[in-house]
Design a protein around this motif. Structure first.
Motif, short mmCIF file in Angstrom:
data_model
loop_
_atom_site.label_atom_id
_atom_site.label_comp_id
_atom_site.label_asym_id
_atom_site.label_seq_id
_atom_site.Cartn_x
_atom_site.Cartn_y
_atom_site.Cartn_z
N CYS A 82 0.86 -1.19 0.00
CA CYS A 82 0.00 0.00 0.00
C CYS A 82 0.89 1.23 0.00
O CYS A 82 2.03 1.17 0.46
CB CYS A 82 -0.87 0.03 1.25
N CYS A 86 -3.24 2.81 6.51
CA CYS A 86 -4.40 3.46 7.12
C CYS A 86 -4.48 3.01 8.58
O CYS A 86 -4.23 1.84 8.88
CB CYS A 86 -5.69 3.07 6.40
N CYS A 134 -6.42 -0.24 9.56
CA CYS A 134 -6.23 -1.44 8.74
C CYS A 134 -5.90 -2.67 9.58
O CYS A 134 -5.05 -2.62 10.46
CB CYS A 134 -5.11 -1.21 7.73
#
Ligand code: SF4
Length: 489
Positions: free
Chosen positions: A171, A175, A178
């Protein structure tokens, strides 16, 4: 909060149920009664009857309820009756009424499907789940509608069918909410190229196996992480490998979960279109920029709209968008705005997730009142999403629950008629074999025409995947071994 049981084997189920009433609080099984804050359940078999007792002690105050069942009551009915007793007592004490009643497992639709398969009429199924399991009428409507759609999708699968999953565990950044194993491309940049090379080898190896075993590929899914976190050239290498190694002529659906808008470029979309991908995901999660910033997603809602329009202009005709209900700092109004934006853009698929709280510690800073309020907000958001989407021509087609979602709420895939995401249903239902490639990928082998399921695990982290690739190759032999034991008839 401690959960103590006596005379039965449903301790785990009772602790799952207890958790619903105390969001964010640690609930643990125990052998002995503590001084306070516990749920105690007891089952005693007498000569002709079975006695159930529930005792709750909260901040020093004692509550109790009991019920007597007829002797010979089945294990499941004892568990259900005890669950109902716990639910009702905890509802009275906390004022909370979780909408899925005593159903705490991840697949409520599966329970309904079982009764449909047994020939139980719909009214009887509804009555059973609403009255005997305390499921709300609204959740029952959702589950029944989903079961009907799922059933049609499941019945398409044949004993030789399989799906292919390709894992891109990278990624652009992480985040905060997550719960996947995903690695920031900045930190793992040097690994990506060799990873793509190794993945190409595994894809080819898997294709040979599938061919040798006489399996037919039905759906392809690139997931992550964020598959578009890698470059267009790397993505192209992988899609060309899939096309070169597998027979795609019988494929019903080919998805690349593009994911985060900040990784999607025209060049990558061109690669995806050239590969013949039929479905992509562009995931806003929310259309509130302050929430996006708070959770560490490095894009704005405007980026989402821009990328979405670009994909539409390029001819993508089946787009999914993921939203999450309950993101930190999001509000009811903010979530309504996100749903309205999605409706304005009108993607074919909308998946509404409920935020899953990774650890109770994440919520430690919140008071019980704040958590109860947050759970109520999420309930409102999920209900609002269901009403708004079904009112705009979308229908639910798959539904599952993760652990630790606020209020035990669900993730639901909605779509316009004819745009159901098949892979989502097959993986969740474990309908047929999923051959999975890449770091963190798990191959699930399903017995053709039977119920046996076995799993083959790949290494979780890209560096392990690369350094132990020979072991991955060796483990693929388990696929062959499985089909020798359970041949396709
Ligand atoms: S984009 Fe998805 S997989 Fe990646 S860190 Fe964010 S939530 Fe996790």
């Amino acid at each position: 909060m401690k959960v103590i049981s006596s005379g039965h084997s449903f301790a785990y189920e009772m602790s799952c149920l207890t958790m619903l009433f105390f969001p964010g609080r640690k609930v643990a099984l125990a052998d002995e009664l503590p001084e306070s804050d516990y749920v105690y359940t007891q089952l005693t078999e007498h000569k002709d009857t079975i006695e159930l007792i529930v005792q709750v002690n909260l901040s020093g105050t004692q509550y109790q309820d009991r019920e007597t069942l007829e002797g010979g009551t089945t294990q499941w009915d004892c568990q259900r009756a005890l669950g109902v007793l716990v639910y009702k007592l905890l509802s009275r004490i906390t004022g909370r009424h979780p909408q899925w009643g005593i159903l705490t497992g991840i697949r409520p639709v599966k329970l309904i499907q079982r009764r449909v398969d047994e020939g139980m009429p719909e009214e009887e199924i509804r009555r059973y789940f609403q009255q005997e399991c305390l499921v709300s009428p609204e959740k029952m409507d959702l589950a029944m509608a989903t079961q009907k759609m799922e059933h049609q999708i499941l019945s398409r699968s044949t004993p030789d069918s399989f799906s292919l999953y390709i894992s891109i565990p990278f990624c652009p950044s992480r985040c905060s909410y997550c719960s996947f194993v995903s690695h920031s491309i900045e930190k793992t940049f040097r690994l990506i190229d060799p990873y793509v090379d190794a993945l190409c080898r595994e894809i080819d190896l898997t294709a040979h196996l599938a061919k040798e075993l006489g399996l037919t590929l039905r759906t392809v899914y690139f997931g992550g992480g964020t598959p578009t976190a890698i470059s267009a050239e790397q993505l192209g290498r992988l899609t060309r490998q899939v096309a070169g190694s597998f027979d795609l002529s019988q494929v019903w659906e080919y998805t690349i979960e593009a994911g985060r808008p900040d990784t999607i470029t025209r060049e990558k979309l061109q690669v995806i279109a050239q590969a013949g991908v039929s479905r992509i995901s562009i995931n806003p999660q929310t259309f509130n920029d302050s929430v996006l910033e708070y959770v560490g997603r490095k894009h704005t809602s405007q980026d989402t709209c821009r990328v979405y329009e670009m994909a539409r202009d390029m001819g993508f005709a089946n787009i999914n968008m993921d939203l999450i209900a309950g993101l930190p700092t999001d509000t009811r109004e903010g979530f309504e705005h996100s749903i309205q934006e999605v409706l304005r853009l009108a993607p074919e698929n909308v998946t509404v997730h409920t935020l899953s709280v990774k650890r109770a510690a994440d919520l430690a800073a919140c008071s019980m009142d704040q958590l109860a309020q947050q759970a109520e907000n999420v309930t409102y958001m999920v209900d609002y999403a269901g009403r708004a989407l079904t009112g705009s021509g979308y229908g639910p087609y798959y539904l599952y629950r993760q652990k630790n979602t606020l209020d035990n709420l669900e993730n639901t895939g909605y779509c316009k008629p004819g745009f159901e995401g098949l892979y989502n249903v097959y993986i969740m239902d474990e309908t047929h074999t999923i051959l999975a490639c890449g770091a963190g990928a798990v191959t699930k082998l399903r017995q053709p025409g039977g119920k046996q399921i076995e799993r083959v695990f790949n290494y979780k982290f890209p560096y392990e995947y690369l350094s132990k690739f020979d072991e991955i190759v060796k483990r693929k032999e388990q696929v062959k071994d499985f089909y020798e034991r359970f041949p396709i008839r």
